[in-house]
Enzyme design. Structure first.
Site, PDB file in Angstrom:
ATOM      1  N   PRO A 102      28.646 -17.084 -21.222  1.00 39.63           N
ATOM      2  CA  PRO A 102      28.897 -16.980 -19.784  1.00 39.63           C
ATOM      3  C   PRO A 102      27.712 -16.368 -19.052  1.00 39.63           C
ATOM      4  CG  PRO A 102      30.169 -15.333 -21.001  1.00 39.63           C
ATOM      5  CD  PRO A 102      29.569 -16.235 -22.017  1.00 39.63           C
ATOM      6  N   TYR A 155      36.658 -11.246 -16.272  1.00 38.59           N
ATOM      7  CA  TYR A 155      36.324  -9.899 -15.798  1.00 38.59           C
ATOM      8  C   TYR A 155      37.550  -9.347 -15.107  1.00 38.59           C
ATOM      9  CZ  TYR A 155      31.236  -9.585 -16.491  1.00 38.59           C
ATOM     10  OH  TYR A 155      29.988  -9.477 -17.020  1.00 38.59           O
ATOM     11  N   THR A 181      35.142  -9.679 -21.417  1.00 38.75           N
ATOM     12  CA  THR A 181      33.880  -8.927 -21.552  1.00 38.75           C
ATOM     13  C   THR A 181      34.153  -7.455 -21.290  1.00 38.75           C
ATOM     14  OG1 THR A 181      32.597 -10.842 -20.920  1.00 38.75           O
ATOM     15  CG2 THR A 181      31.541  -8.707 -20.630  1.00 38.75           C
ATOM     16  N   HIS A 287      24.989  -7.803 -24.029  1.00 42.16           N
ATOM     17  CA  HIS A 287      24.964  -8.392 -22.687  1.00 42.16           C
ATOM     18  C   HIS A 287      23.509  -8.742 -22.331  1.00 42.16           C
ATOM     19  CE1 HIS A 287      27.904  -8.627 -19.202  1.00 42.16           C
ATOM     20  NE2 HIS A 287      26.801  -9.010 -18.596  1.00 42.16           N
TER      21      HIS A 287
END
Ligand code: FNR
Length: 397
Positions: A102, A155, A181, A287
């Site tokens: 993503p 999210y 996440t 990340h």
């Protein structure tokens, strides 16, 4: 592109033939460094700051790209004429152990954003994980992807109604799993953005899922089309939640029947907690070095996490994969699949949908060749025997 015949060799032949017989070399950069350079030429300064930037000194971002402590130990004469690149993730069979990670706000890279990426993914049947922060609503991207495996990255919002709505929309739209996440409850210290005072969401970029969401819209006095500034303010108010704990995963579990993947795990105990709280898989990730400057890298964390939960959960790795060898090493260390990030972002910036598809063809071809040359004929058969850590190299060989 069938995964079981020698497409790696075919791709190489195609590229040589194009050069030798048609006197036409590929215009699309082949090496990652050239790709990044070409992308940076094509992108705005703000776009580069957003995509390239890591947290703080960018030490984690830089070190994360270094997989060289692990060395592939190729085996010979093992009959690798046909190679099976397929694997399974969250109960879905994938043709390749590669998922597009993503990445929010893809309109910063190309005007067609996630739709262009989804077209390339659908062309090659490479699964895509769509960000909550996509510029394009999840339903449109799902439609473009068709039957291609698709995951939705979730999210949290401080509004449960919006969270529920996202989860239900993802299920309705045909996504195969939810990727939660957990490493970005607050935004890291990103100097490239801070120096420019640039945050794309303030410009109303990357909010496609929010502005199209019935619950989000119901919370506004005016629809986003009529008062975009108030809508952006509301987005900033409800986005993220740093009070979350492992118990809050119950909210996701209660609101979706889809498999749940926890992305952003770096400690074996967190992987264990993910398992205990009903997750189906964990994504080992920094990340992309964008959150904790100075942290352990994903490939450093991977073996410990696989040892802890590899028998029970699916495991992916992202953050730093630039080449097929990085992917091969990750699979050897126990990842069921890897997630590609910045490389496809740069391919999108350079060539839109064709760019992503060319990049993926090259990456998968290189992976296929690496696998065959290492003596492996099936992704699911690659194990730790295929690599050695540099610290053990003195002992025999
Ligand atoms: C990200 N990443 C990310 N992760 C996520 O879960 N949701 C998101 O919206 C985003 N957005 C995003 C934007 C950009 C521009 C980048 C570079 C990264 C993190 C992403 O999924 C992945 O973890 C990293 O990209 C992996 O690092 P590399 O391999 O791209 O360096």
């Amino acid at each position: 592109m069938p995964s079981s015949d020698r497409f790696g060799a075919r791709r190489v032949n195609e590229m040589y033939r194009q050069g030798m017989l048609e006197d036409e070399t590929t215009e699309f950069p082949v090496s990652y460094d050239d790709l990044q350079e070409a992308a940076h030429e094509a992108m705005s300064e703000e776009g580069i700051a957003y995509v390239h930037g890591g947290a703080g000194s960018e030490e984690t971002f830089e070190r994360g790209k270094d997989f060289s402590a692990w060395r592939i130990v190729p085996r010979m004469l093992r009959g690798v004429e046909t190679r099976d690149l397929s694997t399974t993730l969250m109960g879905v069979t994938l043709d390749y152990p590669v998922v597009l990670t993503p990445l929010g706000v893809q309109t910063l890279l190309h005007e067609r954003g996630e739709i262009a990426t989804a077209e390339a993914a659908a062309e090659l049947d490479v699964p895509l994980c769509l960000s909550s922060l996509s510029s394009t609503p999840m339903e449109e991207v799902a439609k473009t992807l068709g039957e291609t495996p698709k995951f939705f990255q979730f999210y949290w919002s401080s509004s449960d109604a919006i969270g529920k709505s996202f989860l239900s929309r993802a299920e309705q739209a045909g996504y195969d799993g939810v990727v939660v996440t957990v490493d970005a409850p607050i935004l890291g210290w990103r100097e490239r953005l801070l120096e420019r005072g640039y945050y794309p969401f303030l410009e109303g970029e990357g909010v496609g899922n929010y502005f199209s969401d019935p619950e989000f819209r119901a919370q506004l006095d005016e629809p986003p089309e009529e008062d975009p500034e108030a809508a952006v303010e509301h987005f900033l108010d409800i986005f993220g939640d740093s009070s979350l704990t492992w118990d809050d995963l119950r909210f996701v579990r209660e609101n979706t029947d889809l498999p749940i993947f926890i992305k952003g795990v770096l400690h074996p105990e967190d992987a264990r907690l993910a398992a205990q709280h009903g997750a189906d898989g964990v994504g080992v990730s920094t990340h992309g070095g964008r959150q904790v400057d100075g942290s352990i890298t994903a490939v450093e964390a991977l073996p410990g996490i696989v040892d802890e939960v590899g028998d029970e959960l699916d495991v992916t790795l992202d953050s730093g994969i630039r080449r097929a060898a990085d992917a091969f090493k990750s699979v050897s260390l126990g990842a069921d699949a890897i997630m590609l990030g910045r490389p496809y972002a740069y391919a999108l910036a350079v060539g839109g949908s064709d760019g992503v598809s060319t990049y993926l063809r090259n990456f998968l071809a290189e992976f296929d060749l690496t696998m065959g040359l290492a003596g492996c004929d099936a992704v699911t058969g690659i194990d730790r025997e295929a690599v050695r850590h540099e610290s053990t190299l003195g002992s025999h060989c």
